[in-house]
Design an enzyme around this catalytic site. Structure first.
Site, PDB file in Angstrom:
ATOM      1  CD  GLU A   1      -2.688   1.170   2.649  1.00 42.19           C
ATOM      2  OE1 GLU A   1      -3.058   0.223   3.124  1.00 42.19           O
ATOM      3  OE2 GLU A   1      -3.318   2.321   2.743  1.00 42.19           O
TER       4      GLU A   1
ATOM      5  CG  LEU B   1       8.473  28.298 -10.993  1.00 39.40           C
ATOM      6  CD1 LEU B   1       8.994  27.001 -11.657  1.00 39.40           C
ATOM      7  CD2 LEU B   1       8.974  29.342 -11.121  1.00 39.40           C
TER       8      LEU B   1
END
Ligand code: FAD
Length: 384
Positions: free
Chosen positions: A245, A340
């Site tokens: 998992e 950005l």
């Protein structure tokens, strides 16, 4: 750095996955996010294309592709379009629910439960967490009491991935309240069992299309044959399967970082400020350099861990390191990438915004970063 994780068979699988994503995912994604739910058709289409149920042996209708690299390829393709909610749903099915059924199920249980999970007709979930117990699984209070040829389940679970859509739920329950961790067993409860109800679809910060939900069990009777694995062995069964998992979450993290960087490179080369592309600024290049270096190094560790998982040699401690590092890198790098994009990075119509929101839970579910550090720290020091 050139990766050498995949061979021609994985790339052929990638072509199928990419085509599936363009046809069955991209056109519906915005609606799924708004509706907070993924159409069953997507699961059925994935089943038809052989993209889910990968570890299921051929005798139960699956491809018997235990090689975890196929799962990595599918996660990469879903990450490229920012489909983290669907990816977590598929991950729950293939990397979490199915290994329990395959490893622990009797032949009769496997022939009952596995074939519809390969076709997408049956969606799986695992219900460990409760309102009062998450990290500390030994604190669960849901009970399953034996009554003749049935188990009677009572209790409540929360934060369950695939919770609304699930047809089959593996429930961690106390079968012997006096026996501590040795009194926990796994009981399978299916859709339609009287007394099994679902609460609301939880309103989450991210993973909006994922139908995370509360589940309630009120004198739910299931056949005695729905006990999965050993009576009282549930806690050990859970611990044994957590490394897979955690790798699934770690790979999802790595793939979404790579996708976020690709979107950011494209965007910063197109967007202009002060007469030039923002990619021409030294700061942008430094940020991208940091991001690419982080993901290259991350992938080197994840690739090694993937091969170890395939070989059956991945330790719980190394899986914890993979999950800890990958999810922390994911949150750090996607945050820098989003910066950005300027104001557009804050707009949900941009995949980077969704990726930022979707990343946040990654350091929480499947064991928090603090629990990962606890596992690693105990291994280093030998102290508890
Ligand atoms: C979107 C989503 C999907 C999920 N899907 C599933 C699912 O499908 N099935 C399922 O069973 N569960 C699922 N979960 C639950 C998830 O695994 C738990 O939320 C997680 O394990 C943390 O448990 P908790 O929320 O009870 O937090 P708590 O255990 O209450 O932790 C709170 C804080 O205390 C810290 N803490 C706890 N113990 C320690 C310790 N020993 N040392 C230091 N710090 C500690 C934690 O790190 C955290 O920062 C999901 C959760 C979310 C949000």
């Amino acid at each position: 750095m050139q990766r050498d994780l995949y061979d021609a068979d994985h790339e052929a699988f990638r072509a199928v996955a990419r085509e599936f994503v363009q046809r069955e995912v991209v056109p519906h994604q915005q609606r799924w996010e708004a509706e907070r739910f993924i159409d069953r058709d997507a699961w059925l289409a994935a089943g038809k294309q052989g993209l889910i149920g990968l570890p299921v042996p051929e005798e139960y209708g699956g491809p018997g592709a235990a090689d975890f690299r196929y799962r990595c390829v599918l996660m990469e393709e879903l990450a490229r379009v920012g489909a983290a909610s669907l990816s977590s749903g598929f991950g729950l099915q293939d990397d979490i629910a199915l290994p329990y059924l395959i490893d622990l199920g009797t032949a009769e249980q496997k022939s009952r439960w596995l074939p519809p999970m390969v076709s997408g007709e049956s969606i799986g979930a695992i219900a460990m967490t409760e309102p009062g117990a998450g990290s500390d699984l030994q604190g669960i209070t849901t009970t399953a009491a034996r009554d003749g040829e049935e188990w009677v389940v009572n209790g409540a679970k929360t934060f369950i991935t695939n919770g609304i859509a699930a047809d089959l739920v593996i429930v961690a329950a106390r079968t012997d309240p006096a026996a501590g961790a040795r009194g926990i067993s796994l009981i399978v409860v299916q859709r339609g069992a009287p007394g099994f109800t679902r609460g609301r679809k939880l309103d989450k910060l991210g993973l909006h299309a994922q139908d995370t939900a509360e589940l309630f069990f009120d004198d739910v009777r299931v056949p005695a044959s729905n006990l999965l694995g050993n009576l009282g062995g549930g806690f050990v069964h859970l611990m044994e399967r957590l490394p897979r998992e955690r790798m699934s979450i770690a790979i999802q993290a790595g793939t979404s970082v790579r996708a976020a960087i690709d979107w950011t490179v494209t965007y910063t080369k197109e967007r202009r400020a002060f007469g030039k592309p923002i990619a021409a600024f030294q700061n942008t290049q430094f940020e991208l350099a940091n991001a690419v270096t982080e993901v290259d190094v991350l992938e080197a560790y994840l690739d090694k861990a993937t091969l170890a998982l395939n070989a059956g040699t991945l330790s719980a401690v190394d899986a914890a390191k993979a999950k800890l590092w990958a999810t922390e890198v994911q949150n750090r790098v996607i945050d820098r990438c989003l910066q950005l994009f300027g104001g557009y990075g804050f707009m949900m119509e941009y995949p980077i915004a969704r990726a930022f929101a979707d990343a946040r839970v990654q350091t929480i579910y499947g064991g928090t970063s603090e629990i990962m550090r606890t596992i690693i720290g105990r291994d280093i020091t030998g102290l508890r």
